[in-house]
Design a protein around this motif. Sequence first.
Motif, PDB file in Angstrom:
ATOM      1  N   ILE A 164       0.657  -1.590   0.162  1.00  9.46           N
ATOM      2  CA  ILE A 164      -0.447  -0.129   0.022  1.00  9.46           C
ATOM      3  C   ILE A 164       1.130   1.440   0.291  1.00  9.46           C
ATOM      4  CG2 ILE A 164      -0.195   0.413   2.335  1.00  9.46           C
ATOM      5  CD1 ILE A 164      -3.234   0.094  -0.026  1.00  9.46           C
ATOM      6  N   ASN A 165       0.069   2.203  -0.476  1.00  9.13           N
ATOM      7  CA  ASN A 165       0.984   4.097  -0.911  1.00  9.13           C
ATOM      8  C   ASN A 165       0.416   4.531   0.766  1.00  9.13           C
ATOM      9  OD1 ASN A 165       0.737   2.293  -3.502  1.00  9.13           O
ATOM     10  ND2 ASN A 165       2.353   4.540  -3.502  1.00  9.13           N
ATOM     11  N   GLY A 166      -0.765   4.548   0.863  1.00 13.19           N
ATOM     12  CA  GLY A 166      -0.148   5.516   2.095  1.00 13.19           C
ATOM     13  C   GLY A 166      -2.301   4.466   3.175  1.00 13.19           C
ATOM     14  N   ILE A 167      -2.087   4.912   4.493  1.00 11.45           N
ATOM     15  CA  ILE A 167      -2.611   4.825   5.722  1.00 11.45           C
ATOM     16  C   ILE A 167      -3.241   5.705   6.251  1.00 11.45           C
ATOM     17  CG2 ILE A 167      -2.908   3.238   7.378  1.00 11.45           C
ATOM     18  CD1 ILE A 167      -0.434   1.258   6.339  1.00 11.45           C
ATOM     19  N   HIS A 168      -3.924   6.143   6.662  1.00 10.06           N
ATOM     20  CA  HIS A 168      -5.007   6.851   6.823  1.00 10.06           C
ATOM     21  C   HIS A 168      -5.776   6.902   8.196  1.00 10.06           C
ATOM     22  CE1 HIS A 168      -6.210  11.636   7.585  1.00 10.06           C
ATOM     23  NE2 HIS A 168      -4.994  11.920   7.639  1.00 10.06           N
ATOM     24  N   SER A 220       6.674   3.731   7.322  1.00  4.30           N
ATOM     25  CA  SER A 220       6.806   5.091   6.666  1.00  4.30           C
ATOM     26  C   SER A 220       5.527   5.209   6.105  1.00  4.30           C
ATOM     27  CB  SER A 220       7.849   5.574   5.496  1.00  4.30           C
ATOM     28  OG  SER A 220       7.807   4.516   4.894  1.00  4.30           O
ATOM     29  N   LYS A 221       4.816   4.436   5.496  1.00  2.00           N
ATOM     30  CA  LYS A 221       3.536   5.411   4.845  1.00  2.00           C
ATOM     31  C   LYS A 221       2.262   5.370   5.716  1.00  2.00           C
ATOM     32  CE  LYS A 221       5.386   3.349   1.404  1.00  2.00           C
ATOM     33  NZ  LYS A 221       5.442   2.235   0.597  1.00  2.00           N
ATOM     34  N   PHE A 222       2.388   5.438   7.540  1.00  2.22           N
ATOM     35  CA  PHE A 222       0.938   6.109   7.799  1.00  2.22           C
ATOM     36  C   PHE A 222       1.537   7.548   8.008  1.00  2.22           C
ATOM     37  CE2 PHE A 222       1.759   1.811   9.428  1.00  2.22           C
ATOM     38  CZ  PHE A 222       0.209   1.414  10.094  1.00  2.22           C
ATOM     39  N   PHE A 278      -9.001   8.298   6.184  1.00  2.83           N
ATOM     40  CA  PHE A 278      -9.181   8.520   4.441  1.00  2.83           C
ATOM     41  C   PHE A 278      -9.062   6.927   4.504  1.00  2.83           C
ATOM     42  CE2 PHE A 278      -8.287  12.346   4.242  1.00  2.83           C
ATOM     43  CZ  PHE A 278      -9.462  13.360   3.993  1.00  2.83           C
ATOM     44  N   GLY A 279      -9.078   6.300   5.118  1.00  2.00           N
ATOM     45  CA  GLY A 279      -8.398   4.391   4.857  1.00  2.00           C
ATOM     46  C   GLY A 279      -6.771   4.247   4.255  1.00  2.00           C
ATOM     47  N   LEU A 280      -6.728   3.237   3.553  1.00  2.86           N
ATOM     48  CA  LEU A 280      -6.115   2.682   3.059  1.00  2.86           C
ATOM     49  C   LEU A 280      -5.984   3.155   1.515  1.00  2.86           C
ATOM     50  CD1 LEU A 280      -5.668   0.649   4.879  1.00  2.86           C
ATOM     51  CD2 LEU A 280      -5.350  -0.933   4.093  1.00  2.86           C
ATOM     52  N   THR A 281      -4.990   3.725   0.725  1.00  8.46           N
ATOM     53  CA  THR A 281      -5.039   4.225  -0.335  1.00  8.46           C
ATOM     54  C   THR A 281      -3.772   3.561  -1.348  1.00  8.46           C
ATOM     55  OG1 THR A 281      -4.302   6.440   0.432  1.00  8.46           O
ATOM     56  CG2 THR A 281      -6.228   5.639   0.400  1.00  8.46           C
ATOM     57  N   THR A 282      -3.368   3.967  -2.417  1.00 13.64           N
ATOM     58  CA  THR A 282      -2.751   3.529  -3.637  1.00 13.64           C
ATOM     59  C   THR A 282      -2.776   4.715  -4.684  1.00 13.64           C
ATOM     60  OG1 THR A 282      -0.897   1.811  -5.034  1.00 13.64           O
ATOM     61  CG2 THR A 282      -3.875   2.018  -5.225  1.00 13.64           C
ATOM     62  N   ALA A 283      -2.002   4.885  -5.639  1.00 20.44           N
ATOM     63  CA  ALA A 283      -1.053   5.913  -6.193  1.00 20.44           C
ATOM     64  C   ALA A 283      -2.358   5.471  -8.089  1.00 20.44           C
ATOM     65  CB  ALA A 283       0.019   5.809  -6.883  1.00 20.44           C
ATOM     66  N   ASP A 284      -2.991   4.662  -7.937  1.00 18.34           N
ATOM     67  CA  ASP A 284      -3.372   3.919  -9.437  1.00 18.34           C
ATOM     68  C   ASP A 284      -4.751   3.468  -9.540  1.00 18.34           C
ATOM     69  OD1 ASP A 284      -3.678   1.617 -11.889  1.00 18.34           O
ATOM     70  OD2 ASP A 284      -2.239   3.533 -12.372  1.00 18.34           O
ATOM     71  N   GLU A 285      -5.299   4.268  -9.971  1.00 19.42           N
ATOM     72  CA  GLU A 285      -6.996   3.421  -9.554  1.00 19.42           C
ATOM     73  C   GLU A 285      -6.552   2.188 -10.273  1.00 19.42           C
ATOM     74  OE1 GLU A 285      -9.992   5.922 -12.058  1.00 19.42           O
ATOM     75  OE2 GLU A 285      -8.165   5.565 -14.338  1.00 19.42           O
ATOM     76  N   GLU A 286      -5.954   1.734 -11.000  1.00 18.54           N
ATOM     77  CA  GLU A 286      -6.214  -0.062 -12.219  1.00 18.54           C
ATOM     78  C   GLU A 286      -5.848  -1.144 -10.834  1.00 18.54           C
ATOM     79  OE1 GLU A 286      -6.045   0.258 -16.474  1.00 18.54           O
ATOM     80  OE2 GLU A 286      -4.252   0.874 -15.797  1.00 18.54           O
ATOM     81  N   GLU A 287      -4.768   0.093 -10.223  1.00 18.62           N
ATOM     82  CA  GLU A 287      -4.168  -1.249  -9.131  1.00 18.62           C
ATOM     83  C   GLU A 287      -4.711  -1.192  -8.117  1.00 18.62           C
ATOM     84  OE1 GLU A 287       0.174   0.232  -8.209  1.00 18.62           O
ATOM     85  OE2 GLU A 287       1.031  -1.168 -10.148  1.00 18.62           O
ATOM     86  N   ALA A 288      -5.776   0.072  -7.583  1.00 19.93           N
ATOM     87  CA  ALA A 288      -6.475  -0.042  -6.005  1.00 19.93           C
ATOM     88  C   ALA A 288      -7.495  -1.091  -6.889  1.00 19.93           C
ATOM     89  CB  ALA A 288      -7.149   1.397  -6.061  1.00 19.93           C
TER      90      ALA A 288
END
Length: 249
Positions: A171-175, A208-210, A178-188
């Motif tokens: 994963i790219n981001g954990i918030h 570092s992703k938190f 906003f929950g768990l997020t990634t940079a690309d809609e196809e990967e999401a």
Amino acid sequence: MLTEEREEYILNELRMSRTVKLHQLMQKLDVSESTIRRDLSQLEERGLLTRIHGGAKLNYHIDKEPTFDEKNTINNSAKLSIGQKASQMVNKGDVIYIDAGTTTAKIIPYLENKPSTVVTNGLLQAYELSQNGYQTILLGGKIKNTTQSIVGISAQTQLSQYVFDKAFIGINGIHSDFGLTTADEEEAAIKSLVINRAGRTYIMTDSSKFNKVSFCKVCNLDEVTIITNKLEEYVSDDFIESTTILEVK
């Protein structure tokens, strides 16, 4: 109290609560309203918070995704520890999914021939798994060059035919908002589908992703278990009520 000490206190409060109130800061720090307003203004100028009526809220920004090679050199020792911890979640005979990414690849050396079948959308993962003799299924579809992953409708259609005991996702981001997020809609889309097809999903990520946010939402915090290296206390407090976090000590 020095200005730097007040600013650090304000930022710590924001990390824990997302917002702070002007009058509460005045009481806690025992300073005047003008002093707190000046502190908030200086922090806002540095891009660390946004002032709102009666207080301030923590800033966030949408992160740009680094290249595959850049990811491969970041926090490598932590990723190895996370990979070893994740492997302990796999039982003999499990059918598992391993997501593309440099952190998820670190589970492979520790699998000890436990899974019966491994499905992946990662080119690196497929190569390493096949080299080690695992029954490996590589999804078909479009290659995303920056992550060496397979994405797209063909991969999603293939995935919809499978069910997994466990899935291991990067994963790219954990918030906390906003929950768990990634940079690309196809990967999401791939990650979201896998989570829905797995009995249990583990997010493999270094700390570092938190408190980071990327473009596309993957899922809510309560849908997954997170495996990560040691978190700062203020970070874990944000997430402890929303998800299960397994920390590598």
